[in-house]
Design a protein around this motif. Structure first.
Motif, short mmCIF file in Angstrom:
data_model
loop_
_atom_site.label_atom_id
_atom_site.label_comp_id
_atom_site.label_asym_id
_atom_site.label_seq_id
_atom_site.Cartn_x
_atom_site.Cartn_y
_atom_site.Cartn_z
N LYS A 145 0.77 -1.25 0.05
CA LYS A 145 -0.08 0.17 0.08
C LYS A 145 0.88 1.20 -0.16
N ILE A 146 0.56 2.07 -1.17
CA ILE A 146 1.54 3.21 -0.82
C ILE A 146 0.27 4.46 -1.16
N PHE A 147 0.57 5.84 -0.59
CA PHE A 147 -0.06 6.83 -0.65
C PHE A 147 0.67 7.93 -2.00
N HIS A 148 -0.31 8.00 -2.99
CA HIS A 148 0.34 8.79 -4.02
C HIS A 148 -0.36 10.18 -3.80
N GLY A 149 0.41 11.17 -3.12
CA GLY A 149 -0.02 12.49 -3.04
C GLY A 149 0.14 12.60 -1.62
N PRO A 150 -0.61 13.74 -1.16
CA PRO A 150 -1.42 14.68 -1.80
C PRO A 150 -0.82 15.72 -2.84
N GLN A 151 0.62 15.86 -2.62
CA GLN A 151 1.15 16.89 -3.62
C GLN A 151 1.86 15.86 -4.75
N HIS A 152 1.58 15.91 -5.95
CA HIS A 152 2.03 15.43 -6.96
C HIS A 152 1.62 15.82 -8.35
N PRO A 153 2.25 15.59 -9.48
CA PRO A 153 2.15 16.31 -10.69
C PRO A 153 0.76 16.20 -11.24
N GLY A 154 -0.02 15.08 -10.75
CA GLY A 154 -1.24 14.68 -11.50
C GLY A 154 -2.52 15.82 -11.45
N VAL A 155 -2.41 16.42 -10.40
CA VAL A 155 -3.47 17.54 -10.15
C VAL A 155 -3.35 18.52 -9.87
N SER B 71 -4.89 12.92 -2.67
CA SER B 71 -4.11 11.59 -2.36
C SER B 71 -4.88 10.59 -3.06
N MET B 72 -3.98 9.62 -3.46
CA MET B 72 -4.68 8.36 -3.68
C MET B 72 -3.95 7.25 -2.96
N GLU B 73 -5.10 6.45 -2.58
CA GLU B 73 -4.43 5.20 -1.54
C GLU B 73 -4.54 4.14 -2.44
N LEU B 74 -3.02 3.71 -3.02
CA LEU B 74 -3.04 2.76 -3.95
C LEU B 74 -2.40 1.40 -3.39
N ASP B 75 -3.08 0.24 -3.63
CA ASP B 75 -2.58 -0.95 -3.48
C ASP B 75 -1.97 -1.64 -4.59
N LEU B 76 -0.81 -1.99 -4.52
CA LEU B 76 0.25 -2.33 -5.70
C LEU B 76 0.36 -4.00 -5.71
N ASP B 77 0.46 -4.57 -7.03
CA ASP B 77 0.85 -5.68 -7.05
C ASP B 77 2.19 -5.56 -7.98
N LYS C 74 -6.03 -1.79 -6.57
CA LYS C 74 -7.14 -1.17 -5.79
C LYS C 74 -6.83 0.40 -5.56
N ALA C 75 -7.65 1.33 -5.73
CA ALA C 75 -7.34 2.73 -5.61
C ALA C 75 -8.46 3.47 -4.90
N VAL C 76 -8.14 4.13 -3.85
CA VAL C 76 -9.21 4.82 -3.22
C VAL C 76 -8.73 6.22 -3.05
N THR C 77 -9.64 7.11 -3.64
CA THR C 77 -9.54 8.63 -3.49
C THR C 77 -9.49 9.23 -2.19
N LEU D 84 -10.59 3.18 -12.82
CA LEU D 84 -9.91 3.49 -14.20
C LEU D 84 -8.56 3.05 -13.80
N LEU D 85 -8.24 3.43 -12.23
CA LEU D 85 -6.74 3.24 -11.91
C LEU D 85 -6.54 1.64 -11.87
N VAL D 86 -7.47 0.97 -11.41
CA VAL D 86 -7.30 -0.56 -11.45
C VAL D 86 -6.94 -1.16 -12.48
N GLY D 87 -5.79 -1.85 -12.37
CA GLY D 87 -5.11 -2.52 -13.72
C GLY D 87 -4.05 -1.75 -14.39
N ALA D 88 -4.16 -0.34 -13.85
CA ALA D 88 -2.92 0.65 -14.62
C ALA D 88 -1.62 0.44 -13.91
N GLN D 89 -0.65 0.96 -14.40
CA GLN D 89 0.60 1.06 -14.02
C GLN D 89 0.80 2.20 -12.99
N LEU D 90 1.74 1.99 -12.06
CA LEU D 90 1.85 3.20 -11.06
C LEU D 90 2.52 4.44 -11.88
N SER D 91 3.40 4.24 -12.87
CA SER D 91 3.71 5.38 -13.45
C SER D 91 2.66 6.09 -14.32
#
Lengths: 376, 130
Positions: free
Chosen positions: A16-26, A31-37, A43-46, A351-358
């Motif tokens: 599990k990682i947090f993407h944000g709250p400061q990041h180049p996407g918005v 922030s996005m709470e992302l579960d990564l394999d 899994k992505a939760v806003t 939309l984020l489920v199945g996408a790559q982290l990058s």
């Protein structure tokens, strides 16, 4: 590994990682709470709440004229649709009729705002995929537009210019000529963006087949703006429910059928040409006359007990305001419906489920999510 | 899946290199400075010879950033209250409503927008008399 939804648990092997709250996407903090394999998102939760300033409540505690300075702050990249919605809502409730000149000036401001918002999006989209040239160019071109806003309204980003009853100031001398010269320059430069960005093999590789939206769900879920038009559905408030003088102007609603981030990029690119086309018509047809109608003094400016819903097409989609007056000098209720509410939750999470982290920043930018309008 | 190289798409982006021989668009600050913009919403100025101390600016300020304080120096004889606006730049949002409601047009906003001070209390800004 199976895909998880917002309401289900992820497998124990995920990280599990947090993407944000400061990041180049918005533009803003979300922030996005992302579960990564590995690199793949399962899994992505806003998470929002980093920007809540209570705009809707603040407006209820201020007189109509005082409140007008707040609404533009609901969206940083493109504040003018907020000002237009607020002013038009008040005019509808108070029964004010604005002059033709004011309408044309407002269209000019809204189209310039759309143009600069698309440049800012271009900078963000380029930045999110590591493209270093186009963001510099786009921010530079945007600054030329902000220079015009500065001469027009006295402010570069927050203009506080579209005012109930018209606009705050008349056009300064020579502004239309400056605008015409700028449009020539921007139009001349846009093919360079094609060569360096839109037709770039690396950019196409990154944007195509990424963030693919299901076109069948687009209308049902309430998607709007470039997301909807990128699914091949030609919906635009300027055409479907014309306001100001859009019914007198010629412009096309560009669509693409790819449904992916690249389709949305092409829609925005075509919209930049359409905005330039509209602005040229506005310059040619700018009528003389008053720019502001007579208003009551600010503490005697009362609205009747009535309600209205007004919509404006922003660069990111339909921006709606529900406004209710109760016979006093305050609004009883203001509800803001920005496009990001749907795009940031209903659309982004699956939309984020199945996408790559990058690709996370890329997809968020491509949807044009603006957190301040989610937590207004 | 066969890979078909997009030759045009691979070569075209290099046309950006021609920008490297262009002159920069930015100003060579501080040798060159921006031209003043007429109507810019910068710091406030208040002509004490015109200000009547009515307090309209204080009343309309939605951020409650304006206090009416005792004036120092020569003021307008019609200023019965003897008060002039002082603006808290920690609260001001530069909306310009105060200048819109100013009857004698004494309170205005001009092009200055840079301010440096080690004293945080000086953010309670007394507009210059111009």
């Amino acid at each position: 590994m199976s895909k998880a939804t917002r309401h289900t648990d992820t497998p124990a092997t995920s990280i599990k990682i947090f993407h944000g709250p400061q990041h180049p996407g918005v533009t803003g903090n979300m922030s996005m709470e992302l579960d990564l394999d590995g690199e793949t998102i399962v899994k992505a939760v806003t998470h929002v709440g980093y920007l809540h300033r209570g705009f809707e409540k603040l407006v209820e505690r201020r007189t109509l004229i005082q409140a007008f300075t707040i609404v533009c702050r609901i969206c940083v990249p493109e504040p003018d649709p907020n000002e237009e919605n607020f002013a038009r809502g008040i005019e509808e409730l108070a029964g004010l009729e604005i002059s033709e000149r004011a309408k044309f000036i407002r269209v000019m401001v809204l189209e310039l705002a759309r143009l600069q918002a698309h440049y800012l999006w271009l900078a963000g989209q380029g930045g999110s995929i590591g493209h270093e040239v186009v963001p510099q160019w786009a921010v530079g071109e945007r600054d030329f537009i902000l220079d015009l806003f500065e001469a027009l309204s006295g402010g570069r980003v927050y203009h506080m210019y579209i005012y109930p009853g018209g606009v705050k100031r008349d056009l300064p001398e020579g502004l239309l000529e400056r605008l015409s010269d700028l449009l020539d320059r921007l139009e001349q430069r846009l093919p360079e963006y094609d060569r360096v960005f839109f037709d770039n093999a690396a950019v196409r590789k990154r944007l195509q087949n990424v963030g693919v939206v299901d076109a069948d769900e687009a209308i049902v879920n309430g998607y709007c703006g470039p997301v909807l038009r990128g699914c091949g559905i030609a919906r635009d408030v300027r055409r479907d429910a014309p306001y100001l003088v859009y019914d007198q102007l010629e412009f096309d609603i560009p669509t693409e059928t790819g449904c992916d981030a690249y389709a949305r990029a092409l829609v925005r690119r075509a919209e930049m040409y359409q905005s330039i086309r509209i602005l040229r018509q506005v310059i040619a047809r700018m009528p003389p006359g008053e720019f502001q109608c007579k208003l009551p003094r600010h503490h005697k400016f009362r609205l009747p007990k009535a309600e209205t819903y007004v919509q404006t097409e922003s660069a990111r989609g339909a921006f709606g305001y529900f406004m209710a007056g109760d016979g006093t000098e305050y609004l009883r209720r203001l509800q803001v419906r920005g496009p990001s509410i749907v795009h940031g939750f209903t659309l982004l999470e699956p939309l984020l489920v199945g996408a790559q982290l990058s690709d996370v920043a890329l997809i968020m930018n491509s949807l044009g999510i603006c957190p301040p309008e989610i937590e207004r | 899946m066969a890979w078909t190289p997009d030759v045009k798409g691979l070569i075209q982006p290099f046309t950006a290199l021609k920008s490297s021989v262009e002159q920069p668009y930015t100003l060579n600050y501080p040798v060159e400075k921006r031209q003043d913009v007429t109507g810019y919403r910068g710091f406030h100025v208040n002509s004490l010879a015109l200000c009547v101390g009515c307090g309209n600016c204080q009343e309309i300020c939605m951020n409650e950033a304006i206090d009416m304080v005792e004036a120092t120096g020569e003021i307008n004889p019609k200023n019965a209250s003897g008060l002039v606006p002082r603006i808290d730049y920690g609260r001001c949002c530069w909306c310009g409503l105060c200048t819109d409601v100013c009857g004698p047009d004494s309170l205005r906003m001009e092009g200055d927008y840079t301010y440096v001070s080690a004293d945080a209390d000086s953010f309670l800004y007394m507009p210059k008399d111009r």
